[in-house]
Design a protein around this motif. Structure first.
Motif, mmCIF file in Angstrom:
data_model
loop_
_atom_site.group_PDB
_atom_site.id
_atom_site.type_symbol
_atom_site.label_atom_id
_atom_site.label_comp_id
_atom_site.label_asym_id
_atom_site.label_seq_id
_atom_site.Cartn_x
_atom_site.Cartn_y
_atom_site.Cartn_z
ATOM 1 N N ARG A 288 6.822 -6.909 -7.441
ATOM 2 C CA ARG A 288 6.129 -6.825 -5.986
ATOM 3 C C ARG A 288 7.049 -5.610 -5.024
ATOM 4 N NH1 ARG A 288 8.015 -10.950 -1.334
ATOM 5 N NH2 ARG A 288 10.364 -11.020 -2.026
ATOM 6 N N ARG A 291 6.336 -1.934 -6.445
ATOM 7 C CA ARG A 291 5.031 -1.599 -6.092
ATOM 8 C C ARG A 291 4.990 -1.067 -4.669
ATOM 9 N NH1 ARG A 291 1.211 -2.387 -9.807
ATOM 10 N NH2 ARG A 291 1.617 -3.605 -11.480
ATOM 11 N N GLU A 292 5.650 -1.816 -3.618
ATOM 12 C CA GLU A 292 5.607 -1.374 -2.433
ATOM 13 C C GLU A 292 6.476 -0.012 -2.298
ATOM 14 O OE1 GLU A 292 4.554 -1.381 1.494
ATOM 15 O OE2 GLU A 292 3.921 -3.063 0.163
ATOM 16 N N ARG A 294 6.418 2.283 -4.503
ATOM 17 C CA ARG A 294 5.627 3.397 -5.047
ATOM 18 C C ARG A 294 4.683 3.602 -3.943
ATOM 19 N NH1 ARG A 294 1.538 1.925 -9.557
ATOM 20 N NH2 ARG A 294 0.686 0.633 -7.631
ATOM 21 N N ARG A 295 4.092 2.709 -3.007
ATOM 22 C CA ARG A 295 3.348 2.945 -2.145
ATOM 23 C C ARG A 295 3.722 3.675 -0.988
ATOM 24 N NH1 ARG A 295 1.116 1.231 2.526
ATOM 25 N NH2 ARG A 295 2.841 -0.084 2.837
ATOM 26 N N ARG A 296 4.980 3.526 -0.753
ATOM 27 C CA ARG A 296 5.805 4.132 0.486
ATOM 28 C C ARG A 296 6.421 5.367 0.088
ATOM 29 N NH1 ARG A 296 7.621 0.431 4.820
ATOM 30 N NH2 ARG A 296 6.452 -1.595 4.751
#
Length: 430
Positions: A288, A291-292, A294-296
């Motif tokens: 989790r 993935r955060e 990667r998003r940021r």
């Protein structure tokens, strides 16, 4: 309020004095002249008169096999032309004009790579800084020092590039217990009387402000205790998400990013959600959080070298910790890579021992990255994290004239990165 409500410390009144003290501790002459302006020291930033110490060099590297980590392109019988410390041209021999009267470094039978980047290293002395360069790290980011020595080392690099890596300095650690670091600066000494340490919002802001005022390029903090001390529990959390967010906000107001020492999944997640620029160590980081990240665009600096080193400790607690943590971290590195999280190589070298950044690249490969992708973590990837993507990580026109020569093909044997046969820093053979 935990500390007096006073304005941020002045850069002009005491920074030179702090640099002088840090230089003495680091064993450098970095503070002999006025401090260089904060910001990027691109390869041609040293504009001293001819013959002055530390002047960027003119050099032609000729005859080797050139690898461009950005594209993976390999050029045989290559030529690299460096003038005033900056790459002016690269290409196949015969396709590149070679200036007359310039020193030539014969690279026949060697591979030519850009100087490597160590994205997490503690440099406290001139000897350590020189050792890092000789082992191939021509650019680096500090993981903090106790008395601003890294800021002095950065100035040393600007004055005499062959003596130190191009450095992003972190100053002093934003941590609950500053210990003797309160003696690093008069502005920090009032924090020594805080019963609960540096935890309240105003105290956290104060350490950030003092760091920035003294010339720090980035801010270093932690969310967990240390793995390298047997009496500490690396999974114990020392700052909450709210406290980390206070640090990040204070740094951002001054245009600085934050790197965060971390181990536990909850700690890693809180650090990422608080907005840190990079996660350091991050052994138990979970999907989790990845993935955060990667998003940021949050970077992961796993410092595999440091964790692998624990397994070799004479202390049984640390040795067992290293043996247990390393495979977990290797899986996290591969998961991060597969998800597209940016990775940066860092050795976490400290205490007078400088580990070769090439060893970290080997460990990245052992974790599952291809040889080229592992090399990128210590070139283009780490350079991007440091904000040096137009300066370091490649040997292309306009980039820094930093290079390493290797005794073999790193795409088939990454072990050659551990011992460069030659290092060039700003166009000068080290």
């Amino acid at each position: 309020m935990c500390v007096e409500a006073v304005p941020p410390p002045s850069r002009t009144l005491t920074r030179r004095g702090v640099l002088a003290g840090a230089a003495a501790l680091a064993g450098t002459l970095a503070a002999a002249g006025p401090a260089a302006a904060a910001g990027d020291d691109a390869a041609a930033s040293d504009r001293r008169t001819p013959g002055a110490p530390g002047r960027p060099g003119r050099l032609v590297i000729r005859g080797g096999t050139l690898l461009d980590p950005a594209t993976g392109e390999v050029t045989e019988n290559a030529v690299v032309v460096i003038e005033d410390g900056t790459v002016r041209a690269t290409g196949r021999r015969g396709d590149v004009a070679v200036p007359q009267g310039v020193e030539v470094l014969d690279a026949h039978g060697r591979w030519i790579l850009p100087g490597l980047v160590d994205a997490h290293i503690h440099l406290s002395t001139a000897a350590e800084a020189r050792d890092a360069v000789r082992k191939g790290a021509t650019s680096a980011r500090s993981g903090s020092t106790s008395f601003y020595q890294d800021i002095a080392v950065r100035e040393l690099a600007r004055h005499s590039p062959v003596l130190a890596p191009r450095l992003r300095a972190a100053g002093v650690f934003v941590t609950p217990n500053l210990g003797d670091t309160v003696l690093a600066d008069p502005e920090l000494t009032p924090l020594a009387r805080l019963k609960d340490g540096v935890r309240a919002a105003d105290a956290l802001r104060r350490v950030v402000e003092v760091n920035v005022a003294r010339g720090a390029d980035v801010i270093k903090t932690r969310v967990n205790e240390r793995a390298g001390l047997p009496e500490q529990d690396p999974l114990a959390q020392v700052y909450s998400r709210e406290q980390l967010a206070e640090i990040v906000a204070a740094a951002r107001r001054r245009g600085k990013g934050v790197l965060c020492h971390s181990y536990s999944e909850q700690g890693c997640h809180d650090a990422v959600m608080a907005g840190v620029r990079s996660l350091e160590h991050g052994v138990f980081v979970g999907e989790r959080t990845l993935r955060e990240m990667r998003r940021r665009g949050t970077c992961f600096t796993p410092t595999l070298t440091a964790i692998a080193g624990l397994a070799e400790s004479s202390d049984p607690i640390l040795a067992e910790r290293g043996r247990a943590y390393l495979p977990v971290l290797e899986r996290a590195v591969l998961a991060a890579h597969e998800l597209g999280v940016p990775l940066a190589a860092g050795t976490d070298s400290s205490g007078g021992v400088v580990d070769p950044i090439g060893g970290e690249v080997e460990l990245m490969h052992a974790a599952g990255l291809s040889a080229l992708d592992a090399i990128r973590t210590a070139t283009t990837g780490a350079a991007r994290l440091l904000g040096l993507e137009r300066t370091a990580g490649r040997l292309a026109r306009g980039y820094a004239g930093d290079a390493i020569l290797l005794n073999g093909d790193p795409l088939t044997d990454l072990g050659v990165l551990r011992q460069p046969v030659a290092v060039v820093r700003a166009g000068v053979l080290v």
